[in-house]
Design an enzyme around this catalytic site. Structure first.
Site, PDB file in Angstrom:
ATOM      1  CG  ASP A   8      -1.601  -1.252   1.557  1.00  0.00           C
ATOM      2  OD1 ASP A   8      -1.005  -2.322   1.350  1.00  0.00           O
ATOM      3  OD2 ASP A   8      -2.735  -1.211   2.064  1.00  0.00           O
ATOM      4  CD  GLU A  39      -6.270   0.069   1.276  1.00  0.00           C
ATOM      5  OE1 GLU A  39      -7.474  -0.120   1.109  1.00  0.00           O
ATOM      6  OE2 GLU A  39      -5.716  -0.117   2.374  1.00  0.00           O
ATOM      7  CG  ASN A  67      -9.851  -1.318   3.938  1.00  0.00           C
ATOM      8  OD1 ASN A  67      -8.748  -1.546   3.434  1.00  0.00           O
ATOM      9  ND2 ASN A  67      -9.974  -0.699   5.094  1.00  0.00           N
ATOM     10  CG  HIS A  68      -8.826   2.947   2.744  1.00  0.00           C
ATOM     11  ND1 HIS A  68      -9.588   3.793   3.502  1.00  0.00           N
ATOM     12  CD2 HIS A  68      -8.055   2.262   3.617  1.00  0.00           C
ATOM     13  CE1 HIS A  68      -9.281   3.643   4.788  1.00  0.00           C
ATOM     14  NE2 HIS A  68      -8.361   2.716   4.881  1.00  0.00           N
ATOM     15  CG  HIS A 180      -0.679   0.383   5.975  1.00  0.00           C
ATOM     16  ND1 HIS A 180      -1.003   1.712   5.920  1.00  0.00           N
ATOM     17  CD2 HIS A 180      -1.458  -0.214   5.046  1.00  0.00           C
ATOM     18  CE1 HIS A 180      -1.943   1.902   5.015  1.00  0.00           C
ATOM     19  NE2 HIS A 180      -2.245   0.750   4.467  1.00  0.00           N
TER      20      HIS A 180
HETATM   21 FE   LIG Z   1      -3.815   0.230   3.150  1.00  0.00          FE
HETATM   22 FE   LIG Z   2      -6.680  -1.473   3.747  1.00  0.00          FE
END
Ligand SMILES: [Fe+2]
Ligand SMILES: [Fe+2]
Ligand SMILES: [Fe+2]
Ligand SMILES: [Fe+2]
Ligand SMILES: [Fe+2]
Ligand SMILES: [Fe+2]
Ligand SMILES: [Fe+2]
Ligand SMILES: [Fe+2]
Lengths: 270, 270, 270, 270
Positions: A8, A39, A67-68, A180
């Site tokens: 990410d 994301e 999810n983002h 992350h």
């Molecule tokens: Fe993320």
């Molecule tokens: Fe995420």
């Protein structure tokens, strides 16, 4: 084939580092294919068309989400016209975009990339295992695809490891995103699938998962928000995995990649 | 001082490897103090008095626990008479045992070990930040303690990183446990506290977080239990971190440790 | 004494109905004391000083809050100067405002009102049972207080019923809020405490918990937000409970109240 | 038609009351069809074949389940040979049993019963809205079915109300189960579907959701289990809803039913 997957991208710090380093990496590691989770690329929340272009220009072949995905509303439109940008496959039927994409590498090899979203401690979506099964059944390794990469965007390590074993022997790489933080468990599973629980983010590790630490600390201790989450702006560590596959598309090697910033540096030997 | 922290021991595989290797490590790394998370030592669920003894005999100074503290009922009694076994400090007042312990190393140095349980996606306990604050305020680094080790047993990477920064400059090491996967983000934070998001488990990594993979996979795909979770019995990788502290108790170095089993081997150079 | 507790006021529809009806109710039911949950009074999210004033002017003695306490930032300031506005008692030490208040009724009777927030499926706060214990121990029924009302703002019916039994014989009323649906389980518990799992909201029941139904339905079916939640504007049903207490402050009677809107109307006989 | 739906039977107390009262109710209310949620009928956890027989013998036409469907392993087998016992429709393909059943009433009317499991604060299953849509599309009201009853077994009031509106005008009744507390919001929605957020349990209301209160209270206050959950054995209140439908299968009336035990008694007038 030589594959690179980077986790990410978080905000400007992650984007700048990626755009600066990816062309070098692509050349020095003689990469055939690059996938990047984007994301959190836009200010920590979602992605825009312009940022997609920057990431593709820097050398990415496919961008995955999580999810983002829809934090920036324009992504709902942009994803319809950008076949190299995918969102989790287990969104309901009718969701804009697609959950998998088959892309031809410069070498002519066909790479299937699948994105799935975990359900443990996350959103209520359809089954990620069923969604991934459907994609890899429709385009099997060695038949429809020369390599298959699964980005399992999930919170729980159990669900990610389960996806690794679920796909073992049928895909080239299962790699987790979303936490992350890079994990140190890179391995080729018994059936020949490369696996790492989380790729880690491309962002500033002097932070709380890439965000300026003051507001997260404030919320954890007072339980009352006092401002927005902002991406931390210190130098990013680019985190991901490098995988080599054999003629059948299974993995012969997986190595962590960590470049720049605060974390211990590591690059695969070539 | 030279400190070693090893993550959650999972079942027989993890115990056997730990008992075999810890004496060697203790000698070769010239360790002053060893802390081990034992919440899954007994068949994957909790710990017993006999297993505590084995772990102490092998060279541990303190054993920490987590959300599985009481899976074996005898631990509720055993913890009352074993000051070197601690459970999360943020259990309510009146909980058997204690959440921190000050132990004198062979060298005479006093080491404070604190255990806390995260609340994101976990149980409803008191605030872990407040609980840790109370412990380190009562026995500050450089005054009451020559080193302080915080085991932050938590699911979310955000809560663990927040605890790292919360303690930064005030303790020697904040290390996470519970995810059963080692992270690759070892660093000395700006204030001098060594940090790694998760130590990883001491268990078989050809598994789902240390458990035989069939039943977890069955549950993820069918949503119906068909048996118990059993620890995987393949060779364990012992996972943890090695930390060196200066005269003031802050960290000068943190290195990952991974021994045996499937993961890439790493030992600090001495 | 004759007590009235009304559940979460949702937006303009709930406010208008309450302001119109409360003076009538106060007179016709010969009420001694009125408590109202106001956590959704301001557009569905939080409360403002001006809205507090309107609710007090209409005849409320105390306003309680919940997980939406701080949705309107001004509440953090207003609560400091308005002793009749309380927030959950199990927020951490240092949180603005207070979690309980002792107010003198017009009759001279002293009423203690306590607000607590559940932890099952909700935020990570301190223990609501411990927080309530502390408040009622400091001001016991029949000694410091002539009546005690506990607003248990919680999601899970189990946690609310447990709070009822926890307080049974020690307070006049335990009533739940937050679900926005009145329950039909009003009873005097064996020890003399009146109990109802949820008071229900004061809002439009042709809705999804008081909100216009389109966006909630959209999110449940597509998993993608396409707009904000807005309070439904149809006529509100005012929902709550009426309680009579004896000289010792325990309950002799609890009756549901439902006025206006779509739900079956019910008023205690006097 | 005259329909009766009774909520979760909890243990022996609930079973005994139901078996004693249902024949009387069936006669006095001139019921055409009876549906009962039985997920907690066997000692609070799941259901057995023998208990199903008792419930059918007492006058039930269909038994629905929920998140406790498989607590008694024999249910996995029994459901395959008992077409009148259904489990949530949104379990994955391949799950034993079925999620809907079309049953002919004594009058010859065909009644479709659908069971769905919510996902908010519950298990990760497929979408309940999609699952219900599929069932009612395959057997529409007025065409394949003379009445349709949906048991929405869910935690969150929002998800239940959303299901009510989702089905409004297309089914006879949407009623929630699982919270074990009856709600007081019975109404015919604008499109003609009868709705109540929760039917309530058939069990002892001097309890924590039907269970002896000591152990739940112990867990809430100490966070450590000290025994099993046992159904409370006091007299049960049977809770449910009575619905009348018109020739097209839509509702003309919905009334709560509460018989026996501690709650205020209510029976529809006939
Ligand atoms: Fe993320
Ligand atoms: Fe995420
Ligand atoms: Fe563990
Ligand atoms: Fe754990
Ligand atoms: Fe509310
Ligand atoms: Fe609320
Ligand atoms: Fe139930
Ligand atoms: Fe249930």
């Amino acid at each position: 084939m030589k594959l690179l997957f980077m986790g990410d991208i978080v905000g400007r710090s992650g984007r700048d580092a990626l755009v600066a380093e990816l062309p070098v990496l692509r050349r020095e590691l003689a990469l055939d294919f690059v996938v990047i989770n984007g994301e959190n690329a836009a200010g920590g929340f979602g992605i825009t068309g312009a940022i997609c272009d920057d990431i593709f220009d820097a050398g990415a072949d496919v961008i995955t989400l999580g999810n983002h995905s829809w934090d920036q509303r324009e992504a709902l439109v942009h994803i319809e016209r950008e076949p190299r940008l995918i969102r989790p496959a287990n969104y309901p039927a009718g969701t804009p975009g697609r959950g998998a994409t088959l892309v031809e590498a410069a070498s002519g090899a066909r790479v299937l990339v699948v994105n799935a979203l975990g359900r443990v401690f996350m959103e209520a979506l359809d089954c990620p295992f069923e969604a991934v099964e459907k994609q890899i059944a429709a385009c099997p390794l060695g038949e429809g695809a020369d390599a298959i990469i699964v980005d399992m965007h999930a919170e729980a390590t159990s669900e990610k490891m389960a996806m690794g074993h679920f796909c073992d022997g049928r895909v080239s790489l299962v790699v987790g995103t979303h936490s992350h933080v890079p994990t140190a468990d890179a391995q080729v599973l018994p059936g020949g699938t490369a696996y790492q629980t989380d790729a880690g983010m491309c962002g500033d590790y002097n932070s709380v998962i890439g965000m300026e630490k003051d507001e997260p600390l404030n919320r954890f201790t007072t339980r009352i928000p006092s401002g927005r989450f902002q991406p931390a702006l210190g130098p990013a560590t680019l985190c991901g995995v490098f995988v080599e596959t054999d003629a059948g598309g299974l993995a012969t090697r997986i190595e962590p990649v960590r470049i720049g910033g605060r974390l211990k540096q590591v690059l695969p030997e070539v």
